[in-house]
Write a protein that holds these residues in place. Structure first.
Motif, PDB file in Angstrom:
ATOM      1  N   GLY A 122       0.814  -1.213   0.000  1.00 19.35           N
ATOM      2  CA  GLY A 122       0.000   0.000   0.000  1.00 19.35           C
ATOM      3  C   GLY A 122       0.848   1.263   0.000  1.00 19.35           C
TER       4      GLY A 122
ATOM      5  N   THR B 205       1.617   3.068   2.539  1.00 20.47           N
ATOM      6  CA  THR B 205       1.215   4.077   3.524  1.00 20.47           C
ATOM      7  C   THR B 205       2.191   4.197   4.691  1.00 20.47           C
TER       8      THR B 205
ATOM      9  N   THR C  27      -7.743   5.346   9.046  1.00 21.35           N
ATOM     10  CA  THR C  27      -8.983   5.915   8.493  1.00 21.35           C
ATOM     11  C   THR C  27      -9.409   5.094   7.283  1.00 21.35           C
ATOM     12  N   PHE C  28     -10.605   5.368   6.789  1.00 24.10           N
ATOM     13  CA  PHE C  28     -11.060   4.648   5.590  1.00 24.10           C
ATOM     14  C   PHE C  28     -10.083   4.874   4.428  1.00 24.10           C
ATOM     15  N   GLN C  29      -9.633   6.127   4.237  1.00 24.59           N
ATOM     16  CA  GLN C  29      -8.713   6.402   3.126  1.00 24.59           C
ATOM     17  C   GLN C  29      -7.454   5.537   3.217  1.00 24.59           C
ATOM     18  N   LEU C  30      -6.889   5.494   4.420  1.00 26.69           N
ATOM     19  CA  LEU C  30      -5.648   4.731   4.599  1.00 26.69           C
ATOM     20  C   LEU C  30      -5.915   3.241   4.481  1.00 26.69           C
TER      21      LEU C  30
ATOM     22  N   ASN D 140      -8.082   1.796   2.746  1.00 20.66           N
ATOM     23  CA  ASN D 140      -8.326   1.433   1.349  1.00 20.66           C
ATOM     24  C   ASN D 140      -7.026   1.110   0.624  1.00 20.66           C
ATOM     25  N   MET D 141      -5.906   1.623   1.124  1.00 19.47           N
ATOM     26  CA  MET D 141      -4.605   1.331   0.506  1.00 19.47           C
ATOM     27  C   MET D 141      -3.827   0.288   1.296  1.00 19.47           C
TER      28      MET D 141
ATOM     29  N   GLN E 175     -12.417   4.319  -5.072  1.00 19.59           N
ATOM     30  CA  GLN E 175     -12.187   4.294  -3.615  1.00 19.59           C
ATOM     31  C   GLN E 175     -11.348   5.493  -3.191  1.00 19.59           C
ATOM     32  N   ARG E 176     -11.721   6.063  -2.037  1.00 21.99           N
ATOM     33  CA  ARG E 176     -10.955   7.231  -1.567  1.00 21.99           C
ATOM     34  C   ARG E 176      -9.611   6.788  -0.998  1.00 21.99           C
ATOM     35  N   VAL E 177      -8.583   7.529  -1.353  1.00 20.19           N
ATOM     36  CA  VAL E 177      -7.232   7.256  -0.841  1.00 20.19           C
ATOM     37  C   VAL E 177      -6.513   8.585  -0.613  1.00 20.19           C
ATOM     38  N   ASN E 178      -5.421   8.538   0.158  1.00 18.69           N
ATOM     39  CA  ASN E 178      -4.571   9.715   0.358  1.00 18.69           C
ATOM     40  C   ASN E 178      -3.549   9.724  -0.771  1.00 18.69           C
TER      41      ASN E 178
ATOM     42  N   LEU F 189       0.363   9.447  -0.189  1.00 19.30           N
ATOM     43  CA  LEU F 189       1.056   8.232   0.263  1.00 19.30           C
ATOM     44  C   LEU F 189       1.040   7.122  -0.775  1.00 19.30           C
TER      45      LEU F 189
ATOM     46  N   MET G 121       2.878   3.803  -9.294  1.00 17.41           N
ATOM     47  CA  MET G 121       2.157   2.623  -8.795  1.00 17.41           C
ATOM     48  C   MET G 121       0.716   2.591  -9.317  1.00 17.41           C
TER      49      MET G 121
ATOM     50  N   GLU H 160     -19.024   3.494   0.075  1.00 13.67           N
ATOM     51  CA  GLU H 160     -18.702   2.457   1.068  1.00 13.67           C
ATOM     52  C   GLU H 160     -19.951   2.076   1.868  1.00 13.67           C
TER      53      GLU H 160
ATOM     54  N   ARG I 277     -16.500   8.289  10.008  1.00 13.80           N
ATOM     55  CA  ARG I 277     -16.063   7.946   8.650  1.00 13.80           C
ATOM     56  C   ARG I 277     -15.319   9.084   7.965  1.00 13.80           C
TER      57      ARG I 277
ATOM     58  N   SER J 284     -13.309  11.118   9.716  1.00 16.07           N
ATOM     59  CA  SER J 284     -12.267  11.578  10.650  1.00 16.07           C
ATOM     60  C   SER J 284     -10.895  11.672   9.993  1.00 16.07           C
ATOM     61  N   GLY J 285     -10.750  11.124   8.803  1.00 13.41           N
ATOM     62  CA  GLY J 285      -9.486  11.247   8.086  1.00 13.41           C
ATOM     63  C   GLY J 285      -9.341  12.566   7.356  1.00 13.41           C
TER      64      GLY J 285
END
Ligand code: FAD
Ligand code: SF4
Ligand code: FES
Ligand code: FES
Lengths: 327, 170
Positions: free
Chosen positions: A28, A30, A98-101, A103-104, B52-55, B58, B63, B113, B140, B142-143
């Motif tokens: 991922g 992360t 978190t959901f974002q993290l 997910n990866m 899908q949501r991601v940061n 990172l 990739m 989701e 949900r 909180s990120g």
């Protein structure tokens, strides 16, 4: 970030060869990319394992479940069988990041995530884990998040993850492929190491080894819970956490599998505590005895002294809940 | 290597160290996606990858070869706002606006989701249908930090957009 060569292996064998020659796997990203930006990690070759066939959640022959190393934390927590039969695992994953993290983040990467020790992540500070022999900044320094059990004079860091704590309570195994193509399995309970004199080694993986899956035994049933105490109610690492799988046998405790996060360099478990509880009628007196035994050798480092009473209280609350509320 | 951003193919040939976030902003001129912390701690860089949501800070651009990325530029237009965007405007779901693109992308991901029945840390039942209460939305989302503290209005905006969608679908 230091420059690196980016590589995509053709298969698992090829990945093993590259890793044996000193390259680093990235899943991922992360944790690894975070640390590479800080130059805490500076691999010169990065092996992107995301296209290897390491996904999927599937039943095993003996009635357990195999979770591929590349299954994301989100997908694992959302899997219907995991939610139904291994709720402590779903709960622990949902308590992290978190959901974002999630997910990866992947199953393999989560197991291998590195400590959040402030000195480890700051390359201007001494740290035996990052740079063996340079000293430990946290001993006598800031150590609020550090270990109270199993620490050494070289390192007092904690393993920060949640998922592995649930896996330890569930007696899961880590499936590992060696660079020569053979594989081995290691119980999650012994996958992470204590720091000893070699805190640079977080776990038992050897050069070139890749985690291919996590194997869950057949469903344990019972009451399963994950209780996490942290500085804010979401998006924070555990100060202390308890994963519990408790089976009642009438009005006595049939078995109690327990693992703890935030206490040590690994998800902590203590078979003596599990034995003490088995066959006993739940009571606060019993739970205090369990906490006494668990914390017999606990040692605070100053800022983290509070973890000792906090662990006791978190264990008591978890056992009360899991056994149906003893007074 | 190629990736699709808001429906358009983009070629990436840069330094492998380039994060997806830096590629979006510097390589594609899509500056709607923001950099707050660059370490996965704030959510300002949230985008959708394959829905899908991601940061995006990172992960490396390289990739994401072959993947489909949606940024705030791919959600609504000034003339036809996405229901979430319209609700953020109506409810003052922002002050400086820096976190807003990430909040909107994150909310999009969250709704998908929830529709898929994904539980959260605060869900009593892991297996049941997901009802996005204010408590669920807070957990949900909180990120996504908001330095201006527009949180309560963000929750209101999302709640309204969600209800509008439900009414629209019924
Ligand atoms: C802001 C923030 C908050 C977080 N909060 C929490 C939290 O509350 N609880 C929690 O548990 N976690 C938390 N995390 C950590 C997160 O869970 C991990 O970063 C993530 O699980 C790592 O997985 P990954 O796939 O991204 O790993 P990567 O970053 O890709 O890799 C991590 C390590 O594992 C190695 N690796 C990866 N896959 C394999 C494999 N198959 N075999 C061998 N080695 C491998 C890599 O070489 C690297 O050393 C947080 C992270 C961030 C950034
Ligand atoms: S506790 Fe471990 S990781 Fe932290 S500074 Fe000391 S040696 Fe490094
Ligand atoms: S910039 Fe990516 S999370 Fe803050
Ligand atoms: S509106 Fe300013 S940071 Fe959220």
């Amino acid at each position: 970030m230091r420059p690196f060569q980016y590589m995509r292996p053709e298969g698992l064998d090829h990945a093993g060869q590259l890793l044996r020659d000193g390259a680093r796997p990235i899943a991922g990203g992360t944790n690894l990319l975070d640390l590479m930006k800080l130059e805490v990690e500076a691999p010169d070759r990065l092996v992107d394992i995301n296209r290897l066939p390491l996904g999927g959640i599937a039943p095993t022959d003996d009635g357990g479940v195999r979770i591929g190393a590349l299954v994301t934390n989100s997908a694992c927590a959302a899997d219907l069988q995991i939610r139904r039969d291994y709720p402590v695992l779903a709960r622990a994953i949902l308590a992290g990041a978190t959901f974002q993290l999630r997910n990866m983040a992947t199953t393999g990467g989560n197991l291998c995530q590195r400590t959040r020790c402030y000195y480890f992540t700051n390359i201007d500070q001494p740290c035996n884990k990052r740079q063996p022999g340079s000293g430990c900044g946290a001993i006598g320094g800031h150590n609020r998040i550090h270990a109270i059990l199993g620490a050494s004079d070289a390192c007092i860091a904690t393993y920060p993850g949640d998922m592995a704590v649930a896996l330890a309570a569930l007696h899961a195994d880590v499936e590992i492929e060696r660079p020569d193509g053979t594989s081995r399995t290691v119980p999650v309970r012994t996958f992470h190491r204590l720091p000893g004199d070699t805190p640079d080694l977080d776990n038992v993986l050897e050069a070139g080894e890749v985690i291919t899956a996590v194997i869950l035994p057949p469903p344990a049933g019972g009451t399963q819970l994950y209780r996490k105490v942290r500085d804010r109610s979401s998006y924070a690492f555990a100060l202390v956490s308890v994963a519990a799988v408790v089976r009642m046998d009438g009005d006595t405790i049939g078995s109690a599998a327990l693992a703890f996060g935030g206490l040590a360099h690994k998800p902590w478990h203590d078979p003596r505590v599990e034995q003490l509880l088995a066959g006993q009628r739940p009571s606060d007196a019993l739970f205090h005895q369990a906490a006494d035994l668990l914390l017999e050798d606990a040692e605070g480092q100053g800022e983290n002294d509070f973890k000792i009473p906090l662990t006791r209280r978190t264990l008591l609350a978890s056992l009360r809940e899991a056994t149906g509320g003893a007074a | 290597m190629q990736l699709t951003i808001n429906g358009t193919a983009h070629e990436f040939t840069g330094d492998p160290r380039t994060s997806l976030l830096d590629f979006l902003r510097d390589g594609c001129g899509l500056t709607g996606t923001k950099k707050g912390c660059d370490h996965g701690q704030c959510g300002a860089c949230t985008v959708l990858v394959n829905g899908q949501r991601v940061n995006s800070c990172l992960t490396l651009a390289i990739m994401q070869d072959g993947h489909a990325v949606t940024t705030i530029e791919g959600i609504g237009t000034p003339d036809a706002l996405d229901p979430l965007q319209a609700a953020f405007v109506r409810h003052d779901g922002y002050q400086c606006g820096y976190c807003t693109p990430g909040q909107i992308c994150s909310a999009k991901g969250m709704l998908a989701e929830a529709a898929n029945g994904w539980a959260s840390f605060v869900s009593d039942n892991l297996e049941g249908q997901v009802e996005l209460s204010a408590e669920e939305i807070r957990e949900r989302m909180s990120g996504n930090l908001c330095r201006c503290g527009a949180y309560s209005n963000i929750v209101d905006a999302i709640t309204e957009a969600m209800q509008a969608e439900k009414v629209g679908a019924a």
